[in-house]
Scaffold this active site. Structure first.
Site, mmCIF file in Angstrom:
data_model
loop_
_atom_site.group_PDB
_atom_site.id
_atom_site.type_symbol
_atom_site.label_atom_id
_atom_site.label_comp_id
_atom_site.label_asym_id
_atom_site.label_seq_id
_atom_site.Cartn_x
_atom_site.Cartn_y
_atom_site.Cartn_z
ATOM 1 C CD GLU A 1 -2.582 -1.268 2.594
ATOM 2 O OE1 GLU A 1 -3.312 -1.998 2.340
ATOM 3 O OE2 GLU A 1 -1.931 -1.158 3.953
ATOM 4 N N GLY B 1 1.866 5.436 -0.721
ATOM 5 C CA GLY B 1 1.027 5.864 -0.417
ATOM 6 C C GLY B 1 2.314 7.065 -1.117
ATOM 7 N NE ARG B 2 5.667 8.495 3.433
ATOM 8 C CZ ARG B 2 5.770 9.934 4.641
ATOM 9 N NH1 ARG B 2 5.635 10.945 4.495
ATOM 10 N NH2 ARG B 2 5.290 9.472 5.724
ATOM 11 N NE ARG C 1 5.240 14.302 5.657
ATOM 12 C CZ ARG C 1 6.192 14.770 5.668
ATOM 13 N NH1 ARG C 1 7.313 16.054 4.796
ATOM 14 N NH2 ARG C 1 7.002 13.500 5.930
ATOM 15 C CB CYS D 1 -1.114 34.604 14.200
ATOM 16 S SG CYS D 1 -1.257 34.957 12.786
ATOM 17 C CD GLU D 2 1.925 28.031 16.138
ATOM 18 O OE1 GLU D 2 3.588 27.227 16.688
ATOM 19 O OE2 GLU D 2 1.376 27.697 16.142
ATOM 20 C CE1 TYR E 1 -0.522 10.322 4.627
ATOM 21 C CE2 TYR E 1 1.762 9.743 3.366
ATOM 22 C CZ TYR E 1 0.955 9.614 3.900
ATOM 23 O OH TYR E 1 0.226 7.858 3.870
HETATM 24 C C1 LIG Z 1 -0.521 5.858 5.725
HETATM 25 C C2 LIG Z 1 -0.444 5.141 5.064
HETATM 26 C C3 LIG Z 1 -0.163 3.931 4.021
HETATM 27 C C4 LIG Z 1 0.485 4.518 3.302
HETATM 28 O O1 LIG Z 1 1.886 5.367 3.253
HETATM 29 P P1 LIG Z 1 2.516 5.411 3.019
HETATM 30 O O2 LIG Z 1 4.100 6.199 3.976
HETATM 31 O O3 LIG Z 1 2.339 6.393 2.514
HETATM 32 O O4 LIG Z 1 3.237 4.669 2.335
HETATM 33 C C5 LIG Z 1 -0.572 1.713 3.670
HETATM 34 N N1 LIG Z 1 -0.714 1.557 4.655
HETATM 35 C C6 LIG Z 1 -2.294 1.957 5.777
HETATM 36 C C7 LIG Z 1 -2.516 1.235 6.619
HETATM 37 C C8 LIG Z 1 -1.370 3.392 6.291
HETATM 38 O O5 LIG Z 1 -2.051 3.121 7.333
#
Ligand SMILES: *Cc1c(COP(=O)(O)O)cnc(C)c1O
Length: 463
Positions: A320, A322-323, A360, A391-392, A421
Site C-alpha cells: 500500500e 502512498g508517499r 509536516r 500567526c505561529e 501529506y
Molecule cells: C498511511 C498508510 C499507508 C501509506 O503509507 P505511506 O507512508 O504513504 O506509504 C499504507 N497503509 C496504511 C494502512 C496506512 O495507514
C-alpha cells in the site's frame, strides 16, 4: 517518524540538525534529480519548468502558492509499482497521501487498487469510477454509516481494526444480506523509523490488534465464526518513510507465523497478506530511497522464504504505497514576500503559504529542501529558514537550507517532494485559502483541485 515539539524559537546556525548539509551545495542552481519530479528541468533562460511548462507562466495563470503535480511522473511511478509486483500481487495506492478524482482515474488506468480510510475518500474514489471491488477500507474507528456504505457499494475488503469492529461489520453485513471480505490488521511489534527499526513484543499505538498475548489469534477465531465475514487475510503496516527493509522482514516473519498457527488450529490457509506501505522517498539529497523493483523483490523473497519454512502455500501479497507514488511527483510553488536577516543567526524568508499547505515540518520536524526557480543566480549562498505567513512561530516550511543572497521579494521559490501529506493535510488556519493542485503534462497544465475562495469559507459559516 519523529514527533518532536515545535521549536521554541530561532535556532542558531551552528546547531544544524545532524545529517543535514551544514555547508552549502556547490551550485545552488543545480536541481538534484533525487528530490524533483521527473520532468522538472531548468530551461536555458534559467526558469524551472515541469511537464514542459515554465513555473513563471504557471504562477501567472494559477497564482501562488500552488502544488504543481507532474502527471507523467505520477503515472510512471504507479506503473513501476504495478509492474514490479506483477500479476500475482496487488498494489493499493494509499489515498490519504493525496486523493482527487483525476488521481483516481490515473490509478485506475494504470491498474492499481486504492486504499481509503473515510467516507469522504470512498465517495471520491467511487465518483471517479474506481470499481468498488478494487477498494480497501481502512481506519481504527469507521462509523456505522461508513461501514454500511462500504458494504452496500461492494468494496473489495474492509480491514478490521478492533474486536468491536469484527462484530460491528459482521452484523451490518448480515443485516444487508451480504458476506463481506475482510482482513484483520494486526500489530506485530515492529517500530519502524527512517533508517532503523526496533522489534518489540508490544506496540503502544492505536491501530491494529496486537499479536502479543494471543489477541490477534483470538480475533481470527471470532472472525472465522461470523457468517457475515469472509476472512481473506492478515494486514500489517509498520510505519512511514522507511528505507530499511529489515523491519518488513520481521513483520513478514511474524505475520506468516500467525498464518501457520491459523492453519494448525483451524485447518484454514488464509489466501492473502498485506504488508502495508511506508516506503521512504527523498526529501533532501541525503535520502536514498529504493526502487519499486528492489522492494518487490525483497518483499516477495521474504514472504516466500517464510512460507516455505512454515510449509504454507505462499499467499497473495498486497502492498500500500502512498508517499512513494505521489510524494516525489509534486512541488509547492511560493512567492517570496519578505526577507529578514537576523545578524549572526540566519535569514528568514517568508512565503505566501506555510503550515496551512505543509504541516509536516511543524508536525514531524520533517526536512525539506528549497530552490529559487524563477531565475538562476550567481550570488553567494545564504543560510535561510523558509517560513509561512501564519500567526505561529512554529510555522516553518523548510528549517535549514541555502538560497542565493540576492533573493528578493517577488522571486518564486519551490519546495520539492510535497505530493504526499501536504494538500491532504492542508488546513484553513488563519482562514487561509487552500492552494490548488495543478497537473502538468506534455506542455499543458490543468487544475485538478481548484484553489479555495473566500466564498467557500463563507459558505461554511452559516451563523
Ligand atoms: C498511511 C498508510 C499507508 C501509506 O503509507 P505511506 O507512508 O504513504 O506509504 C499504507 N497503509 C496504511 C494502512 C496506512 O495507514
Amino acid at each position: 517518524m519523529s514527533r518532536s515539539a515545535h521549536p521554541a524559537g530561532p535556532r542558531h546556525a551552528d546547531v544544524l540538525p545532524e545529517g543535514h548539509p551544514s555547508a552549502p551545495p556547490a551550485d545552488l542552481n543545480h536541481l538534484d534529480r533525487k528530490v524533483w519530479a521527473s520532468t522538472v528541468t531548468r530551461t536555458p533562460d534559467g526558469v524551472v519548468s515541469v511537464g514542459g511548462v515554465e513555473v513563471t507562466r504557471l504562477a501567472e495563470e494559477f497564482g501562488t502558492p500552488a502544488y504543481l503535480l507532474d502527471e507523467t511522473d505520477f503515472r510512471e511511478r504507479a506503473r513501476a509499482w504495478r509492474t514490479a509486483f506483477g500479476p500475482d500481487a496487488d498494489v493499493f495506492y494509499a489515498g490519504k497521501a493525496f486523493l482527487s478524482r483525476a488521481v483516481v482515474r490515473w490509478l485506475h488506468e494504470e491498474g492499481l487498487n486504492l486504499d481509503v480510510c473515510s467516507g469522504g475518500e470512498l465517495t471520491t474514489a467511487l465518483s471517479a469510477g474506481m470499481p468498488a471491488d478494487r477498494i480497501a477500507f481502512h481506519g481504527n474507528n469507521k462509523s456505522v454509516d461508513e461501514i454500511e456504505t462500504a458494504i452496500r457499494t461492494g468494496v473489495g475488503r474492509i480491514v478490521l481494526d478492533s474486536f468491536q469492529e469484527i462484530v460491528r461489520v459482521a452484523h451490518i453485513a448480515q443485516s444487508l444480506g451480504k458476506r463481506q471480505r475482510v482482513q484483520i490488521r494486526i500489530t506485530v511489534g515492529v517500530e519502524a523509523h527512517t533508517h532503523e527499526f526496533i522489534a518489540t513484543a508490544h506496540e503502544d499505538q492505536k491501530f491494529g490488534i496486537p499479536l502479543a498475548g494471543g489477541q490477534a489469534a483470538e480475533a481470527v477465531r471470532r472472525a472465522l465464526q461470523l457468517d457475515g465475514l469472509e476472512l481473506i487475510g492478515i494486514h500489517s503496516h509498520i510505519g512511514s518513510q522507511i528505507f530499511d527493509m529489515s523491519g518488513f522482514e520481521v513483520a513478514a516473519h511474524r505475520v506468516v507465523g500467525l498464518l501457520k498457527d491459523i492453519r494448525d488450529e483451524h485447518g484454514v490457509e488464509l489466501p492473502e497478506i498485506d504488508l502495508g506501505g511506508g516506503l521512504g522517498i527523498a526529501y533532501t539529497s541525503a535520502d536514498d530511497p529504493r526502487e519499486p523493483h528492489e522492494i518487490a523483490k525483497a518483499l516477495t523473497e521474504i514472504v516466500s522464504r517464510e512460507c516455505e519454512g512454515a510449509k504454507l502455500r505462499t499467499p497473495r501479497i498486497s502492498v500500500e504505497p502512498g508517499r512513494a507514488i505521489v510524494g516525489p511527483t509534486a512541488f509547492t510553488l511560493y512567492e517570496v514576500g519578505t526577507i529578514k536577516p537576523l545578524d549572526g543567526l540566519r535569514t528568514y524568508v517568508s512565503v505566501d503559504g506555510g503550515m496551512s499547505d505543509n504541516i509536516r515540518t511543524a508536525l514531524y520536524d520533517a526536512e525539506y529542501s528549497v530552490a529559487l526557480v524563477s531565475r538562476t543566480s550567481e550570488a553567494a549562498p545564504m543560510l535561510v529558514r523558509v517560513v509561512g505567513k501564519h500567526c505561529e512561530s512554529g510555522d516553518i516550511v523548510v528549517k535549514d537550507a541555502f538560497l542565493p543572497a540576492d533573493l528578493a521579494p517577488g522571486d518564486l521559490i519551490a519546495v520539492p517532494a510535497t505530493g504526499a501529506y501536504c494538500r491532504s493535510m492542508a488546513s484553513n488556519y488563519n482562514h487561509a485559502l487552500r492552494p490548488p493542485v495543478v497537473a502538468v503534462r506534455d506542455g499543458e497544465a490543468r487544475v485538478i483541485v481548484r484553489r479555495e475562495t473566500e466564498e467557500d469559507l463563507l459558505r461554511l459559516d452559516v451563523g
